[in-house]
Design an enzyme around this catalytic site. Structure first.
Site, PDB file in Angstrom:
ATOM      1  N   GLU A 460       0.814  -1.226   0.000  1.00  0.00           N
ATOM      2  CA  GLU A 460       0.000   0.000   0.000  1.00  0.00           C
ATOM      3  C   GLU A 460       0.848   1.277   0.000  1.00  0.00           C
ATOM      4  O   GLU A 460       0.666   2.163   0.831  1.00  0.00           O
ATOM      5  CB  GLU A 460      -0.966  -0.026   1.194  1.00  0.00           C
ATOM      6  CG  GLU A 460      -1.859  -1.254   1.164  1.00  0.00           C
ATOM      7  CD  GLU A 460      -2.884  -1.324   2.304  1.00  0.00           C
ATOM      8  OE1 GLU A 460      -2.788  -0.507   3.238  1.00  0.00           O
ATOM      9  OE2 GLU A 460      -3.766  -2.189   2.236  1.00  0.00           O
ATOM     10  N   ASP A 504      -0.938  -3.784  -3.431  1.00  0.00           N
ATOM     11  CA  ASP A 504      -1.791  -2.617  -3.138  1.00  0.00           C
ATOM     12  C   ASP A 504      -3.263  -2.926  -3.402  1.00  0.00           C
ATOM     13  O   ASP A 504      -3.583  -3.907  -4.062  1.00  0.00           O
ATOM     14  CB  ASP A 504      -1.354  -1.403  -3.957  1.00  0.00           C
ATOM     15  CG  ASP A 504      -1.429  -0.104  -3.145  1.00  0.00           C
ATOM     16  OD1 ASP A 504      -2.425   0.083  -2.408  1.00  0.00           O
ATOM     17  OD2 ASP A 504      -0.493   0.722  -3.251  1.00  0.00           O
ATOM     18  N   GLU A 567      -5.637 -10.617  -2.107  1.00  0.00           N
ATOM     19  CA  GLU A 567      -6.526 -10.499  -0.939  1.00  0.00           C
ATOM     20  C   GLU A 567      -7.993 -10.439  -1.350  1.00  0.00           C
ATOM     21  O   GLU A 567      -8.777  -9.676  -0.786  1.00  0.00           O
ATOM     22  CB  GLU A 567      -6.179  -9.242  -0.130  1.00  0.00           C
ATOM     23  CG  GLU A 567      -4.735  -9.195   0.322  1.00  0.00           C
ATOM     24  CD  GLU A 567      -4.390  -7.997   1.184  1.00  0.00           C
ATOM     25  OE1 GLU A 567      -5.305  -7.315   1.678  1.00  0.00           O
ATOM     26  OE2 GLU A 567      -3.188  -7.738   1.344  1.00  0.00           O
TER      27      GLU A 567
HETATM   28  C1  XIL Z   1      -6.295  -6.996   7.753  1.00  0.00           C
HETATM   29  C2  XIL Z   1      -6.516  -8.254   8.557  1.00  0.00           C
HETATM   30  O1  XIL Z   1      -7.297  -9.151   7.795  1.00  0.00           O
HETATM   31  C3  XIL Z   1      -7.210  -7.902   9.857  1.00  0.00           C
HETATM   32  O2  XIL Z   1      -7.320  -9.056  10.659  1.00  0.00           O
HETATM   33  C4  XIL Z   1      -6.420  -6.838  10.602  1.00  0.00           C
HETATM   34  O3  XIL Z   1      -7.131  -6.429  11.758  1.00  0.00           O
HETATM   35  C5  XIL Z   1      -6.194  -5.628   9.699  1.00  0.00           C
HETATM   36  O4  XIL Z   1      -5.569  -6.062   8.498  1.00  0.00           O
HETATM   37  N1  XIL Z   1      -4.994  -4.895   3.246  1.00  0.00           N
HETATM   38  C6  XIL Z   1      -3.962  -5.681   3.690  1.00  0.00           C
HETATM   39  C7  XIL Z   1      -4.184  -6.663   4.785  1.00  0.00           C
HETATM   40  O5  XIL Z   1      -2.883  -5.675   3.067  1.00  0.00           O
HETATM   41  O6  XIL Z   1      -3.036  -6.843   5.550  1.00  0.00           O
HETATM   42  C8  XIL Z   1      -5.320  -6.250   5.678  1.00  0.00           C
HETATM   43  O7  XIL Z   1      -5.566  -7.322   6.597  1.00  0.00           O
HETATM   44  C9  XIL Z   1      -6.549  -5.936   4.858  1.00  0.00           C
HETATM   45  C10 XIL Z   1      -6.279  -4.804   3.902  1.00  0.00           C
END
Ligand code: XIL
Length: 985
Positions: A460, A504, A567
Site C-alpha cells: 500500500e 496494493d 486479498e
Molecule cells: C487486515 C486483517 O485481515 C485484519 O485481521 C487486521 O485487523 C487488519 O488487516 N490490506 C492488507 C491486509 O494488506 O493486511 C489487511 O488485513 C486488509 C487490507
C-alpha cells in the site's frame, strides 16, 4: 439393578475439570461424550422421588413395570399439579435430554402426563418449565422425551404431573443424559443470585451485583470506578473451552453515557498474555441495553483464559447482564464438491490464522487451496513489537503447518504503514529508519528462507491523489522512495529465490492503476528487483466493474511483470453505513455471479496471473466484519459453517449458481432511433453485460408512453451479419442483426462503432418490466442480462458556464450567466427550506451558488446534516455508482459557513476539495462554494453527477430536507440517483 447416580456424575464432572486445570498447562482437545447423568428404574425403591401435594403417595410398586419388575406408582392425587418429584442433578449451563416411560393405572382414564421443572431463582418468582409430555392411557407404556437447559441459578425440582386431577399413574426408566464435557456445556451468568458469579475486575474497577443493572430478571452487574479502558468485568473460562473448538459468546451491556464497548478474550501461556477481540467495540447510545456477540475459536494452548468487556477509550461506568458462552458444534465440510484448486489454472490460496489449522477449517484449507498466507501473523507488529525483540511463535507454527501439509506460503508483509509499531519511526533519521527496516527484513525473511516462496515486500505505498502518486506514510516522509528501493534490494539479498511483490488495493481503478504502473515501471527500469505486482482486490458485489480488473491485468502484462491477486473478497455492501441482520439470499446470489465474472477474468488472464489468494478461509472469520464498521459481512466462498455458498459455485461450477434477477433504472426519456448515441444516453453509464472472449456489451433503457427505448453498445471486433442482439420484453423477443435487419412491428437501427456496433430500438412494452438482453456473435459466443427495469422520473440536467465568481457569499454579476435550478424534490417533511442554485466552472474548479429561503436558522444539533445547511453532491465522472467512488463527494456548508465533507468512509480523496462562504440575507442565507476536482480534467461538454440538498433544522433536529433530483434520501451513500451537470462554454 441400576441405581441413581446424580452425585457421582457431578463429582466425576468436577474432578475431570479439576484434573486438567491443576495438572496440565494445556486444555485437552474436545471429544464428544453424551453421558448418563441419572437414571431411575425404581427396582431398588423410590430412588429419591417424593410425593408432591398433600395426600399423595409414591411407592416402588410391582404391579407393572416398563423394564425390570418395579415402577414408581403415584396415587392419592387430587389436583393436576400433584404427582412425584425429585431434585434433579442439573448443572447450570448444561443441556439435558430427559426420557421417561409412563402409564395410567388399570381402569384410569387417558390424560396428559408431563415432566416439568419448577425453578425458583434466588429472591425471584417461581417459574414452571415443561420438559416433556405425552398422552398416557392404561393400555401401554408411553415414552416421554424432551430437553432442558438449566440456565440460571435457582432452586430446582423435577416432577411428574397429570392433566387428570385424580389419575393414578406409573413412571419407569427415567433417564437424564447430558454432554458431560465441560468444554461443550457452555456457561451462563445472569447474576440472579445477587452475586458477581465469579466475575472479577481486571483493574481496580468495582463490580456491584444489583437490581439497578438488570437486563432480564432482577439483577445485573454494575461496573464503576474503572481505572483504564481495559478495566472491566472478566470471567475465567479456562476449562470451558477446548483447543480447536468454536464458541458463541454474548453479553448484554448498558452504558449511561455514550461510549464504545466490546467483548474480548485474554489468554496466557506461561505468563505471556494475548488479547483477542470477540466483538469489536461498538458505539452505544446511553441508556440502552445492547448485545455484544461474536464467535471465538480457541486456537492455542493456554493456562489462563478469560472473557472480558472493555471500552474503546475512557473509564466511564457500564453494566452487564446475561452473559452466555455456547459451544458451537462444527459442521463437517462438504467432501463431495469439487476442490477449488482442481478447477483453476493458477495457484489458489487463502489467508489463514492459527484457529484455521484445526478441525474442519484445516480440512477445508487442504481440500481447496494450494497456498496460504497469514492474515496478521507476519506483520511487523506481530513479529517485532519492540526493536530487536522478535516473536515468531505464530509465524513458525503457521509455516510449519503449511509445510507439513504441502502448501505454498505467501509472506505478508514486510514494510507497511499500518500494523507497524511506533518505535519504528520514533527518532528515526532516514539512515536509522532504513537500518531498522533492513534488520527487520533480514530477520523475518531470513528465518523462513526457502520455505516462504513469495513475499509482499512493500504494501500500500500508492496514493493516487498525490501529484507523484506516492503515499505520505512515515516511511515516505522520512526516507522518500528509497525505502522501497532498499526494501527490495535487501529482500533479494536475503532470499534470491523468493518472488518479491509490491502489493496494493484499488489497483483496478484507473487512477490508482496508473500511479502504480508508473512507479513499478520506473523502479524496474532502475533495476529495483520487483518481480510481481499484487492486486489485493477487496471489491464489493457491485463495484468496480469487472472490466476494470481485466484492464488492470492487461495493463501490467504490458510491463512483463508477474501478477498475483492477493486479498480477494467481495463485500455484500456498497457503502459503509448499511448493515443487514441477515444477508438476503438475492445478495448472496449476486455475490456468486460476481465471483463468477471475476474468475472468468482470472481464467482469461491466467497467462498473466501466477496466483489468486482469497482473504480468509470462511465467513466466520473475516476482517470485513469489523472494517470499516462492525456488521455482518460474509465476503468469502464458504459460509460461517464452512459450507459452499453461491460464491463458491461461481468459481467452481457456475452452472450451479442460483438464477440472478438483475435490476436497472429506466428513466423517462426519449431518443431518436437512428443508431447515433443521443446525449440522453450519456446521462447514465451503460449497464455492463459481462465479457466472454472478445465479446462484451453495455446497455440502457428509457421509458415513454410510446414504449421502451433501448440502447446496446456491443464490442465485437469481427463483423458478421449474423451477430445479433435479441431484446425480450414482457416475453416477446425482438431480434436485431448487426447489419440492421429485423422483423416488422418495431423500430430499430444499428451503426458500426470503433469496437463493434450500436443498436437503438423502440419496443412496444406495455407495462412489462421484465427484460432479457442476449448478445450473440456469429462464432457462437453469447452474453446476456436478465432482470427487471425500474421506471424512474427523467434525470434532471443543468448547465454550468465557464466563469469564475468571487467566492465570498455575495452574489456577483458573473452568476447571471448560469441557469438556475431549484430544490423541488422533498426527501423529508412536506414544506421547509428551499434553494435556488446555479453552477459555473473554470480550470479545475466547480463553483456553486445556493440562495436559500429559510427564515429560521439553527446549528443546535451536533450533527452537521441536522443543521441548516446546503449539500452539494459531485461525481466528477458521472459514474452513477451505488456507493461512492473515492473521488465522489458530499460537500456541506452551513448558514454560518461551517464546512463538512463526506465521501467514501474516511473521505480521504475529497476532504480537501472544498472552500466556500456563507452570508445571512433577509429570509435566508447565501452559500458560495468552490470545489476542486483534481481527479479529472474539466472541459466543455463534460458531464458531472450533481445534486443539491437543503437541510432545514428546527432547533436540534432536522425537520425537512429537499433535493434537486435524488428522491431517495440516500444521496449521502449512493450516487446513482443524482442529476447531471454539463459544463458549457
Ligand atoms: C487486515 C486483517 O485481515 C485484519 O485481521 C487486521 O485487523 C487488519 O488487516 N490490506 C492488507 C491486509 O494488506 O493486511 C489487511 O488485513 C486488509 C487490507
Amino acid at each position: 439393578m441400576r441405581t441413581p447416580r446424580p452425585r457421582t456424575a457431578v463429582l466425576a464432572l468436577l474432578s475431570l475439570a479439576l484434573s486438567f486445570l491443576a495438572g496440565a498447562s494445556t486444555v485437552p482437545a474436545a471429544h464428544a461424550a453424551a453421558a448418563t447423568i441419572a437414571s431411575y428404574d425404581f427396582e431398588s425403591g423410590t430412588q429419591g422421588w417424593e410425593p408432591r401435594g398433600s395426600g399423595v403417595s409414591v411407592t416402588a410398586a410391582t404391579d407393572s413395570a416398563h423394564g425390570g419388575t418395579r415402577s414408581l406408582l403415584t396415587t392419592g392425587r387430587s389436583a393436576t399439579w400433584h404427582g412425584a418429584a425429585v431434585t434433579p442433578p442439573f448443572e447450570k449451563g448444561v443441556s439435558y435430554q430427559v426420557t421417561a416411560w409412563a402409564r395410567a393405572v388399570a381402569g384410569q382414564p387417558s390424560s396428559t402426563v408431563a415432566l416439568t421443572v419448577q425453578r425458583t431463582p434466588a429472591g425471584g418468582t417461581t417459574v414452571y418449565e415443561r420438559v416433556a409430555a405425552a398422552t398416557v392411557t392404561d393400555s401401554e407404556w408411553v415414552r416421554l422425551s424432551g430437553t432442558y437447559t438449566y440456565a440460571a441459578d435457582s432452586a430446582l425440582s423435577l416432577y411428574a404431573e397429570s392433566s387428570g386431577e385424580t389419575v393414578a399413574f406409573q413412571l419407569d426408566d427415567i433417564v437424564v443424559t447430558a454432554d458431560t464435557d465441560p468444554t461443550r456445556s457452555g456457561l451462563t451468568s445472569d447474576f440472579e443470585t445477587g452475586t458477581a458469579q465469579e466475575w472479577t475486575a481486571r483493574g481496580g474497577a468495582t463490580l456491584t451485583p444489583g437490581d439497578g443493572f438488570a437486563h432480564t430478571g432482577a439483577y445485573g452487574l454494575g461496573v464503576t470506578n474503572r481505572q483504564a479502558s481495559w478495566d472491566g468485568p472478566a470471567r475465567t473460562v479456562l476449562g470451558k473451552m477446548a483447543k480447536g473448538s468454536k464458541y458463541d459468546l454474548s453479553v448484554w451491556v448498558r452504558t449511561d453515557s455514550a461510549q464504545s464497548l466490546g467483548l474480548s478474550v485474554e489468554r496466557r501461556l506461561d505468563g505471556t498474555p494475548a488479547y483477542e477481540r470477540v466483538a469489536a467495540p461498538r458505539a452505544l447510545a446511553a441508556g440502552e441495553w445492547t448485545r455484544l456477540a461474536g464467535t471465538y475459536t480457541l486456537a492455542h494452548d493456554v493456562d489462563f483464559l478469560s472473557v472480558y468487556v472493555e471500552s474503546a477509550a475512557g473509564t466511564e461506568p457500564f453494566a452487564i447482564d446475561d452473559f452466555q458462552l455456547t459451544y458451537v458444534e462444527p459442521k463437517p465440510i462438504q467432501t463431495d464438491i469439487p476442490s477449488l484448486k482442481d478447477s483453476l489454472p493458477f495457484t489458489v490460496g487463502a489467508a489463514f490464522y492459527r484457529g484455521a489449522t484445526l478441525g474442519e477449517h484445516a480440512k477445508l484449507i487442504t481440500k481447496h487451496y494450494q497456498s496460504v498466507t497469514p492474515g496478521n501473523s507476519l506483520k511487523w507488529d506481530a513479529t517485532e513489537p519492540a526493536e530487536g525483540d522478535f516473536t515468531f511463535a505464530d509465524g513458525d507454527y503457521l509455516v510449519d503447518w503449511a509445510t507439513t501439509n504441502g502448501l505454498e506460503f505467501r509472506g505478508h508483509t514486510l514494510v507497511w504503514h499500518s500494523q507497524t509499531p511506533d518505535w519504528v519511526f520514533e527518532g528515526a533519521t532516514k539512515e536509522i529508519l532504513l537500518q531498522r527496516m533492513e534488520n527487520h527484513i533480514r530477520a523475518v525473511m531470513g528465518r523462513y528462507k526457502g520455505r516462504i516462496g513469495t513475499w509482499d515486500v512493500v504494501n500500500e505505498v500508492i496514493d493516487e491523489n498525490r501529484p507523484d502518486g506516492l503515499r505520505r506514510s512515515p516511511w515516505f516522509e522520512i526516507a522518500g522512495l528509497d525505502y522501497i528501493r532498499t526494501a527490495f534490494r535487501v529482500a533479494r539479498e536475503v532470499d534470491p529465490d523468493a518472488t518479491l511483490v509490491i502489493n496494493d488495493y484499488n489497483t483496478e481503478f484507473p487512477r490508482k492503476r496508473q500511479a502504480l504502473y508508473d512507479l513499478v515501471k520506473k523502479l524496474r527500469a532502475e533495476g529495483v528487483p520487483i518481480d510481481a505486482v499484487g492486486h489485493q482486490l477487496h471489491v464489493n458485489v457491485e463495484q468496480p466493474p469487472t472490466s476494470f480488473i481485466e484492464d488492470t491485468i492487461e495493463k501490467f502484462a504490458g510491463l512483463g511483470v508477474e501478477q498475483q491477486v492477493t486479498e480477494l473478497d467481495v463485500s455484500v455492501y456498497t457503502d459503509f453505513v448499511t448493515s443487514y441482520d441477515t444477508v438476503p439470499a438475492e445478495i448472496l446470489a449476486l455475490q456468486g455471479h460476481r465471483y463468477r465474472e471475476i474468475f472468468d477474468v482470472f481464467r482469461r488472464q491466467a497467462d498473466h496471473l501466477s496466483s489468486v489468494t482469497i482473504w480468509g478461509v470462511a465467513d466466520d472469520a473475516t476482517w470485513l466484519s469489523s472494517f470499516p464498521i462492525t456488521r455482518t459481512n460474509p465476503p468469502l466462498p464458504f459460509d460461517d459453517e464452512l459450507q459452499a455458498k453461491p460464491a463458491y459455485w461461481g468459481i467452481a461450477d457456475p452452472g450451479r449458481l442460483p438464477p440472478l434477477t438483475r435490476s436497472l433504472n429506466a428513466p423517462a426519456g426519449t431518443v431518436t432511433v437512428d443508431g447515433k448515441r443521443d446525449d440522453e444516453w450519456n446521462l447514465l453509464p451503460d449497464a455492463p453485460i459481462a465479457r466472454i472472449g472478445d465479446l462484451s456489451a453495455g446497455w440502457q433503457a428509457r421509458t415513454t408512453s410510446a414504449g421502451l427505448y433501448v440502447l446496446a453498445e456491443v464490442n465485437d471486433p469481427t463483423d458478421n451479419k449474423n451477430d445479433t442482439v435479441t431484446l425480450t420484453v414482457g416475453g416477446t423477443p425482438y431480434r436485431i442483426q448487426r447489419g440492421g435487419t429485423h422483423a416488422h412491428g418495431f423500430r430499430a437501427h444499428t451503426k458500426k462503432t470503433a469496437t463493434g456496433y450500436r443498436v437503438e430500438a423502440l419496443l412496444p412494452s406495455g407495462t412489462a418490466t421484465g427484460v432479457k438482453v442476449v448478445v450473440a456473435d456469429a462464432g457462437g459466443q453469447q452474453i446476456s442480462w436478465a432482470g427487471e427495469l425500474t421506471p424512474i422520473p427523467a434525470i434532471r440536467t443543468t448547465r454550468a458556464p465557464k466563469r469564475t465568481p468571487v467566492v465570498d457569499g455575495i452574489v456577483d454579476a458573473a452568476w447571471n450567466q448560469a441557469p438556475e435550478i431549484t430544490t423541488g424534490t422533498r426527501i423529508q417533511g412536506t414544506s421547509g427550506a428551499t434553494a435556488k442554485v446555479r453552477a459555473m466552472w473554470n480550470s479545475g474548479t466547480l463553483y456553486v451558488l445556493a440562495r436559500v429561503t429559510d427564515p429560521e436558522l439553527s446549528e443546535e444539533s451536533p450533527n452537521a446534516w441536522e443543521q441548516d445547511s446546503v449539500e452539494i453532491f459531485v461525481d466528477p465522472q458521472n459514474n452513477k455508482t451505488k456507493g461512492y467512488d473515492d473521488d465522489d463527494g458530499q460537500y456541506r456548508i452551513s448558514f454560518t459557513g461551517r464546512q463538512t465533507v463526506g465521501g467514501t468512509f474516511d473521505a480521504f480523496a475529497v476532504k480537501e476539495n472544498l472552500t466556500g462562504a456563507a452570508t445571512r440575507v433577509p429570509g435566508g442565507y447565501v452559500v458560495e462554494a468552490a470545489i476542486r476536482l483534481p481527479t479529472v480534467t474539466l472541459a466543455k461538454d463534460a458531464l458531472l453527477g450533481f445534486d443539491i440538498q437543503v437541510n432545514d433544522a428546527v432547533g436540534a433536529t432536522r425537520a425537512a430536507a429537499a433535493t434537486w433530483n435524488d428522491p431517495t434520501g440516500r444521496g449521502y451513500v449512493d450516487t446513482s440517483r443524482w442529476g447531471v451537470l454539463q459544463l458549457v462554454k
